[in-house]
Structure formats: C-alpha cells, structure tokens
Design an enzyme around this catalytic site. Structure first.
Site, PDB file in Angstrom:
ATOM      1  N   TYR A  61      68.885  42.644  21.266  1.00 57.90           N
ATOM      2  CA  TYR A  61      68.821  44.089  20.999  1.00 57.90           C
ATOM      3  C   TYR A  61      69.475  44.357  19.648  1.00 57.90           C
ATOM      4  O   TYR A  61      69.284  43.586  18.722  1.00 57.90           O
ATOM      5  CB  TYR A  61      69.469  44.851  22.177  1.00 57.90           C
ATOM      6  CG  TYR A  61      69.010  46.291  22.251  1.00 57.90           C
ATOM      7  CD1 TYR A  61      67.662  46.599  22.405  1.00 57.90           C
ATOM      8  CD2 TYR A  61      69.914  47.334  22.132  1.00 57.90           C
ATOM      9  CE1 TYR A  61      67.229  47.907  22.453  1.00 57.90           C
ATOM     10  CE2 TYR A  61      69.495  48.652  22.185  1.00 57.90           C
ATOM     11  CZ  TYR A  61      68.149  48.938  22.347  1.00 57.90           C
ATOM     12  OH  TYR A  61      67.722  50.239  22.387  1.00 57.90           O
ATOM     13  N   LYS A 116      47.710  43.037  42.774  1.00 56.68           N
ATOM     14  CA  LYS A 116      46.825  42.620  41.683  1.00 56.68           C
ATOM     15  C   LYS A 116      47.643  41.959  40.577  1.00 56.68           C
ATOM     16  O   LYS A 116      47.232  40.945  40.003  1.00 56.68           O
ATOM     17  CB  LYS A 116      46.080  43.849  41.146  1.00 56.68           C
ATOM     18  CG  LYS A 116      44.900  43.514  40.218  1.00 56.68           C
ATOM     19  CD  LYS A 116      43.792  42.804  40.993  1.00 56.68           C
ATOM     20  CE  LYS A 116      42.564  42.594  40.126  1.00 56.68           C
ATOM     21  NZ  LYS A 116      41.467  43.470  40.440  1.00 56.68           N
ATOM     22  N   GLU A 158      41.749  49.780  38.038  1.00 53.09           N
ATOM     23  CA  GLU A 158      41.631  49.383  39.436  1.00 53.09           C
ATOM     24  C   GLU A 158      41.534  50.603  40.338  1.00 53.09           C
ATOM     25  O   GLU A 158      42.257  51.598  40.165  1.00 53.09           O
ATOM     26  CB  GLU A 158      42.859  48.547  39.831  1.00 53.09           C
ATOM     27  CG  GLU A 158      42.763  47.885  41.171  1.00 53.09           C
ATOM     28  CD  GLU A 158      41.929  46.606  41.137  1.00 53.09           C
ATOM     29  OE1 GLU A 158      41.627  46.068  42.222  1.00 53.09           O
ATOM     30  OE2 GLU A 158      41.568  46.141  40.038  1.00 53.09           O
ATOM     31  N   ASP A 159      40.640  50.521  41.309  1.00 48.98           N
ATOM     32  CA  ASP A 159      40.558  51.483  42.414  1.00 48.98           C
ATOM     33  C   ASP A 159      40.496  52.936  41.940  1.00 48.98           C
ATOM     34  O   ASP A 159      41.261  53.793  42.386  1.00 48.98           O
ATOM     35  CB  ASP A 159      41.744  51.274  43.369  1.00 48.98           C
ATOM     36  CG  ASP A 159      41.630  49.965  44.131  1.00 48.98           C
ATOM     37  OD1 ASP A 159      40.546  49.360  44.101  1.00 48.98           O
ATOM     38  OD2 ASP A 159      42.616  49.549  44.758  1.00 48.98           O
ATOM     39  N   ASP A 184      36.705  46.547  39.764  1.00 47.76           N
ATOM     40  CA  ASP A 184      35.880  46.892  40.929  1.00 47.76           C
ATOM     41  C   ASP A 184      34.397  46.874  40.574  1.00 47.76           C
ATOM     42  O   ASP A 184      33.553  46.565  41.420  1.00 47.76           O
ATOM     43  CB  ASP A 184      36.268  48.273  41.462  1.00 47.76           C
ATOM     44  CG  ASP A 184      37.735  48.319  41.851  1.00 47.76           C
ATOM     45  OD1 ASP A 184      38.072  47.836  42.933  1.00 47.76           O
ATOM     46  OD2 ASP A 184      38.546  48.808  41.041  1.00 47.76           O
ATOM     47  N   ALA A 217      25.455  52.684  46.266  1.00 45.84           N
ATOM     48  CA  ALA A 217      25.217  53.174  44.910  1.00 45.84           C
ATOM     49  C   ALA A 217      26.518  53.575  44.243  1.00 45.84           C
ATOM     50  O   ALA A 217      26.556  54.449  43.382  1.00 45.84           O
ATOM     51  CB  ALA A 217      24.252  54.360  44.951  1.00 45.84           C
ATOM     52  N   GLY A 218      27.615  52.893  44.650  1.00 48.50           N
ATOM     53  CA  GLY A 218      28.901  53.140  44.025  1.00 48.50           C
ATOM     54  C   GLY A 218      29.066  52.341  42.754  1.00 48.50           C
ATOM     55  O   GLY A 218      28.118  51.735  42.243  1.00 48.50           O
ATOM     56  N   ALA A 219      30.295  52.302  42.265  1.00 52.72           N
ATOM     57  CA  ALA A 219      30.568  51.665  40.983  1.00 52.72           C
ATOM     58  C   ALA A 219      30.164  50.198  40.977  1.00 52.72           C
ATOM     59  O   ALA A 219      29.517  49.719  40.037  1.00 52.72           O
ATOM     60  CB  ALA A 219      32.057  51.803  40.658  1.00 52.72           C
ATOM     61  N   ALA A 220      30.551  49.461  42.025  1.00 54.83           N
ATOM     62  CA  ALA A 220      30.234  48.033  42.063  1.00 54.83           C
ATOM     63  C   ALA A 220      28.735  47.798  42.138  1.00 54.83           C
ATOM     64  O   ALA A 220      28.190  46.920  41.456  1.00 54.83           O
ATOM     65  CB  ALA A 220      30.939  47.378  43.254  1.00 54.83           C
ATOM     66  N   ASN A 308      33.097  45.951  53.017  1.00 54.88           N
ATOM     67  CA  ASN A 308      34.514  45.719  53.292  1.00 54.88           C
ATOM     68  C   ASN A 308      34.951  46.461  54.553  1.00 54.88           C
ATOM     69  O   ASN A 308      34.703  47.657  54.671  1.00 54.88           O
ATOM     70  CB  ASN A 308      35.332  46.225  52.091  1.00 54.88           C
ATOM     71  CG  ASN A 308      36.821  46.331  52.395  1.00 54.88           C
ATOM     72  OD1 ASN A 308      37.385  45.458  53.024  1.00 54.88           O
ATOM     73  ND2 ASN A 308      37.431  47.413  51.964  1.00 54.88           N
TER      74      ASN A 308
END
Length: 783
Positions: A61, A116, A158-159, A184, A217-220, A308
């Site tokens: 420092y 994660k 994420e998510d 995702d 029809a989601g993101a994945a 899932n």
C-alpha cells in the site's frame, strides 16, 4: 489479491451446470455445506504477496503502491502486469431468473453466484468476485456494470431474465472492451452445439439437411438456435414452440426474438412439429414430449431434452421408444450430459489470457469445435475410472467429453485464444500456443484439482480397504474420515476393545466399519485357510504349514492375504524407517507383476510449476541398472494412467557420462537400455536436477539429448536416500501438495506409508488405493 475456493464441489442443480455426479442432496446437507467450519459461503480472499513486515505493507500500500499506479497511468496495458485484472472474472447478476426459482432477488441469489465463482476457480484457475445488483431496469443495470467493468478481465452475466438479457448483453458487449458473455445463453448453445455436431456425424446426417424443432423460446433456446444456424441448420427447417404451441407468423404480439423464428407452416402443436423432425432441442419443462412424438420423428433422430431439473421426457421412456435414438439431457446420471462447465471456465480463460476485447462468434465456434473434437479422442484412463466405465469412446452414448476430463482446459482455452487472435480482438497475442498449452496444464498451481479428480473417482466406486495399524490415532481417524467421505469401506485390523476405546477417546463413530482381530480365536479358521494357501504357494521356498500358520498372526500377512483371496480390495500399512520386512511380505504374499523383477513407489507433487512424479521414493535402496529400468518402466505406465504424458529424467550428480564411476554408471547404462528396448519412453540422463527442470539450460548445454524442447515432469532418482530426502524436504517446506507413496509393480493394491503420516495424507493414499483397486478389477475382468 486472489480469490480461492474453499469447497470441492458446487451443488448448483441446473440442467446445465449440474456438476459431475448427481447424489441425493438434502436440505440439511446443503445448509451445512454452506456453513461448514463456521465459515459461511464458498469463496474467500487471501493475499498473494508477502505481508509480514512493515516493509511488505509499505510496498503493498502506501507509499509503494503509487509506483505501479503511475506506470498504469502512463500505459493502461500495464494494469495486466501489476494487478490481478488479467485473472479476474466478475459474475454479475440481478437474480431475476435464478435456476428454477425465478426472480428471487440479489440476496437469495448470492449462493448461486458464489457457486459460479467457485467453478471458475476449480476448473480454470480464474479468480472471481460475485456481484449481485439490486436493479431490474436494463438501462440502470447496464450503467452499473459498465462502471465496474475496469476492475475485471472479463464479466460473466448470469441468471438475468429474458427478454431483457438480450439487450443487456448486446449493449455491454458493444460498450465495454473486455470479454462479456451471458452464460445462460451462450454456454448452453456452445456445449449443445458441440453435441449436435457429433450426434449428426454418428447418425450420418448433415446440418443443412436436418429439420429442427425447438421447444422453449427463452434466452438459451434463442441463442442455441442461432448458433445451430451458424453450424449449417437452415432457418426454413426450424420450428420453434413456446408454452402456447408453435410460434407462427400468424400469431400477434411476438417479441423480436420470437419473430426471428416464426414459421409460416400451418401447424399449431409440438406433436405436429415433431413429425418427421431430425433434431429436437428442449429448453422448456418436463414431460411435454411423449414416446409417440419421438417415434414420429425421422430415422436416426437426435433429442436434446434439457429441461431443468427433469427432462422433457424421462430417459428410460425415450430410450425405450426407439433403438436408433441419440439422447442427451442436462443431468449427470445419464449419458451425454449437456453441461456448461465444459465451456465457460475455459472460454473465459482463453479470452482473458490474450486480453480479448470481446467474446465473438469466431471464439464461440472455436470452442464448439474444440469440445466436439475432444470427444473423438482416446479417453484417458482416469476419466474412465471417474465415471465407472471400462472404455468410454465416441459413439451414441458419448458425444461430449466428460466434465472431469483434464484435457479440457488446454484444448478449449487454446482454441478460444487462437480464434481471438485470428479474428483481431486479442490485445495481447500469445506467440507460442504450444507453450501456452503447457502453461494451462499448470495453471491451477496449488489448487488440488488433481487430488479432487482422484477423490471423485474413488467415490464413484468405493472399495474394501484394510487398515493394518488401526490402533494408531492417525490411521484410525483416516479410516473413519475415508468412510464418511464415501471413499472406501474400511476394515480395521486390531483388538476390538482397544480400537473402540481409542475411537471413544478421539470421538470417532465406528458405526458401519468392520473390525477384524487377526489374533482372536474367531479368526482361527480363516488363519488356517490362509496358512494352507500360503504354504501351497511357497512350499518349494522352504515354508511349511507351521511357519505359514505362525505368519498369519501378523497383521501384515493377514491383511495382505485378505487382498490376495479377494476378501478385501486394497491394503494400507504403516511402516517405520526400516520397512524392509513389510516389503518382503508384500513380495511373498502378493508378488510382482509379470515382466518385472522389482516394484517401487511413486509420489505425485502438485506445485506452482505443475504436476511432477517422483520415483522410487520408498522401496529400493541402492538401485542397480536392472532396478532403474524397472522403476522407469513402471513409472511410465503410472504417469500415463494419471492422464499425463511422461517426460522422464534419470537424476544424478553426473551429466551424460561425465562421471562414469559406480552410481552414475548404472544410471547411464539404464538410459541406454531404455532407449534401445523401450523407444516409446521419453527419457534422458543421467543428469543433474537443474538440467532436468530447465529445458533451455539443458538444450543449450546438451543439444543432443532426446527430449529437446520438452518439459520434464517425471524424475527417477538414483537411490532411495536421494528420493526420500527430496520429497520429505518439499513436504516440510510446504513447497508442494504431495500424494503418495503410491505402490507400482505389485500384482494387487498394497500400499505403504510412514507410521506417523498425517491423517490427510493417509486419506489421500486411501483414495489412490481405491483407484488402484478399481484398475485391478477392470484389468481382471478383461482377462
């Protein structure tokens, strides 16, 4: 500062990041895990530089820290030289789409983001901070992430729920100059894309010809479908469904993403869409697909049911529906797991290592093909053992590598970095990709990934292990810990009452553990049986029945006979400094493998420079030429089993014949025999240790050597004194994580350790004994 993981496994149960081996997880187990040792959470921060003195603190420092600050001010790229930015990932979420839990908020979502971060560390050596933002407004979320982006070498989103996640990722990739990826979306796409390539090859189909049905029809789902098009699937051959059925151009109020895949075909239901389809991709909910739907598909169909936590159709029903099906899920308890952990740690590793400004489609496709190609290569034995398989190989049941495959980091990360350079987004190009691959094998340093892999392997098929000195504290504690960890089923040799008293003193629970007293009257018949067998085996070696009977009162004879007769699978005994008698017993009872006259022991060292293998560390005292040749051959086979390519150096105080007297002469002769009779073994010597470990120095001084340009990872010592001194010194100095001694060369799994070895080391040795027993079992079955 570097973030270190505190746990060996993450229990994030998604269809994609479901790690390795599914076990029955209870609420209590999960809560205890996250609060074990009164240390909440799964990650912590520790210093990477000295801090003990005032001078250290002044460098860390004020005032010393000012100098790197000024260097970075003048040259921004120096931030990678003087800080941890080049090894740091941000796991950023607003927790609006967490697992199957939905919008649970930043506090409730924090355990997932910590998980994660843990995965980044244990699989790719990347440090990570989890950041949970209490912000649902896309603009404000984007602004917050942009503001903290300079801290990180890359950001894993994420998510984050759809459709906001599309715009958030697009904007951040455009407006930031570091790798950013919404895992995702892209992680699922990359891994399933690799699976699709291989499944199509096995089924004899081409991407341009297949009809694809996507349920969800989601993101994945959107990202997967886009990537499949890059792999050759034609848009006109795609039908996408959501909870209302087929997405058609006739439907009103479609999102932009759904409009992209709306079909003009006059079909309305998933069942109608499945008729004649070649590929089904499910990212929806369980039980929406029936056996009849799969039966209506084209010949040799491919079904990826990734809902899932339960797939769109139960595994057993799908497999029973037709014999020509290739079936994959997100679950680890079925073949062909589509698992994001095959990708995201290594994609970020490669992108950050070359300071890529983004993760572009070229890099994603490079990861896809690297993962797909790896599945076609010969699977290392350690991976087969981890999944209780005899011969994993490319085919309908194995379209993707397994998550514990140690080759993933070098294969995927190198491919991603190479693509970044070729596509012009790498700010720090990697000049030597072969050297980079070598560095990737060492990247985890002291993080015990190798030992974790061994432990996972042992837990998958625990064996009966005999502990000879169960009346000692350390061995008794190690046996109980091994049992509770699921590594083995212990058999303790000794007096029942004495062991029970010692266990009570140590507060150990012996429930479920077998105790055998070799000297007790109830073992008389077994001693007699063992004695007769032993006499019959050695009656021409001067052993009569009386002598053989007397030997069976000795716990080493008795325990080894348990293994010899198949009443146990492995044996561990503690020895004092002079272990000659125990070695003699092992040779007498178990015997040495055909083709060899000697056996040895091996130690594995996990160091900052990578993994090294040392032999012989416990058995042979003054090695003859014949002994050295056997030790080298046995070590070569063992190192290969542990998924490393052995590059061996035969050590001495002499270099390549410079001192031809006794000692170096035997080593020199052994190397000549190995070169002549076993040319497949990469070995050189005799040489001093500095030439073994410094290839530049070795190649400059001795350019004729047969391992030019190669990093030595296996050291064969001239005698036991040298080997034992070195590994004990490294152990006491804390310079390496050490596993061993691992016996190599006996017919069955018999392992030796010092009588005063620590509990942890005995547990590690037990792990190796169980793996050894599994290998022996598989080899015996083949015979």
């Amino acid at each position: 500062m570097r973030v270190y993981t505190r746990a060996l496994q993450d229990i994030k149960h998604t269809s994609i990041t479901n790690i390795i081996i599914m076990t029955k997880i209870t609420k209590k187990m999960a809560l205890d895990y996250h609060h074990m040792d009164d240390k909440p959470g799964k990650i912590c921060v520790v210093p990477t530089k000295p801090y003990q003195s005032q001078n250290d603190l002044s460098l860390a420092y004020s005032p010393g820290v000012g100098f790197p600050c000024l260097e970075i001010k003048d040259n921004a790229d120096d931030v990678y030289k003087y800080t941890n930015k080049g090894n740091l990932v941000g796991v950023v979420s607003n927790c609006t789409a967490v697992l199957g839990l939905g919008d649970i908020g930043p506090l409730a979502g924090k355990p997932v983001m910590e998980g994660k971060a843990l995965l980044f560390k244990i699989f790719a050596g990347l440090d990570s901070f989890d950041i949970e933002l209490d912000e649902k407004d896309p603009e404000k979320f984007i602004a917050a992430v942009k503001a903290i982006a300079p801290t990180f070498g890359g950001i894993n989103l994420e998510d984050i729920k759809a459709p906001e996640c599309f715009e958030i990722e697009r904007r951040l990739k455009e407006e930031c100059d570091i790798p950013i990826m919404h895992d995702d979306q892209h992680g699922t796409a990359i891994i399933s894309g690799a699976g699709l390539i291989n499944a199509l090859e096995i089924q004899g189909k081409k991407a341009k010809d297949v009809k694809l049905v996507v349920n969800g029809a989601g993101a994945a789902a959107i990202c997967c479908t886009r990537l499949y098009m890059q792999l050759g699937v034609k848009k006109e051959n795609i039908v996408m469904c959501d909870s209302r059925g087929v997405i058609t151009t006739r439907r009103e109020k479609l999102t932009e993403q759904k409009k992209e895949f709306a079909t003009k075909r006059k079909i309305e239901t998933l069942a109608e869409a499945m008729v004649g389809a070649d590929v089904f991709l499910g990212l929806s909910v369980k039980d929406v697909v029936t056996p009849e739907m799969i039966q209506s598909m084209a010949d040799k169909p491919i079904v990826f049911a990734l809902a899932n936590p339960d797939p769109e159709i139960e595994y057993s029903k799908a497999i029973a529906s037709r014999p020509d099906l290739i079936f994959a899920t997100g679950r680890s308890d079925y073949p062909n797991q589509i698992n994001n952990v095959l990708g995201f740690p290594y994609i970020f590793r490669g992108a950050i290592d070359c300071s890529a400004t983004e993760i572009n489609s070229a890099m994603e496709l490079a990861a896809v093909h690297a993962i797909a190609d790896l599945a076609k290569k010969t699977v290392p034995p350690v991976v087969n053992a981890a999944y209780k398989m005899n011969n994993l190989k490319f085919g309908p049941q194995y379209i993707l590598p397994k998550a514990l495959d140690p080759r993933l980091i070098e294969t995927v990360s190198t491919a991603v970095a190479k693509a970044a350079m070729e596509s012009g987004v790498a700010r720090r190009p990697i000049d030597d990709l072969d050297a980079y691959r070598s560095e990737l094998r060492k990247v985890l340093g002291y993080d015990d990934k190798l030992l974790r892999r061994f432990t996972d392997t042992a837990k998958n098929s625990p064996k009966r292990v005999v502990f000879a000195q169960a009346n000692t504290d350390n061995m008794l504690q190690a046996a109980v810990e091994s049992y509770k960890s699921g590594i083995c089923f212990p058999i303790l040799l000794g007096n029942d009452e004495m062991i029970a008293k010692r266990a009570k003193k140590l507060d150990l629970d012996l429930k479920g553990i077998t105790i055998v007293n070799p000297r007790h009257d109830r073992e008389e018949r077994r001693r007699a049986r063992y004695a007769k067998m032993h006499m019959n085996k050695h009656q021409r070696d001067g052993i009569n029945l009386t002598e053989a009977t007397e030997k069976m009162f000795d716990r080493n004879y008795f325990g080894m006979m348990m293994v010899e007769t198949g009443e146990a699978d492995a044996f561990i005994t503690g020895t004092f400094a002079g272990s000659g008698n125990t070695v003699k017993i092992a040779k007498e009872v178990i015997g040495i493998k055909p083709g060899f006259k000697h056996f040895a022991t091996l130690h594995i060292l996990n160091t900052k420079r990578g993994t090294f293998f040392l032999a012989d560390t416990s058995i042979n005292h003054e090695n003859s030429t014949e002994e050295l040749v056997d030790i080298a051959r046995l070590t070569y086979d063992a190192v290969k089993y542990f998924a490393h390519y052995p590059v061996m150096a035969m050590l001495s105080y002499s270099n390549f014949g410079s001192n031809p007297e006794h000692g170096p002469g035997e080593i020199h002769e052994a190397v000549e025999i190995l070169h002549r009779d076993y040319p497949e073994i990469a070995v050189e010597g005799e040489m001093q240790v500095q030439y073994a470990l410094n290839k530049q120095l070795r190649d400059k001084q001795f350019p004729f050597n047969k391992i030019v340009g190669k990093d030595v990872n296996t050291l064969i010592f001239p005698n036991l004194s040298a080997a034992n001194t070195v590994f004990q010194m490294l152990l006491e100095m804390g310079a390496a994580e050490i596993v061993g001694p691992i016996q190599i060369g006996l017919n069955k799994p018999i392992h030796f350790t010092s009588i005063d070895t620590s509990v942890r080391d005995i547990v590690n040795l037990t792990t190796m004994a169980v793996i050894d027993a599994n290998v022996y079992e598989k080899t015996s079955i083949k015979k």
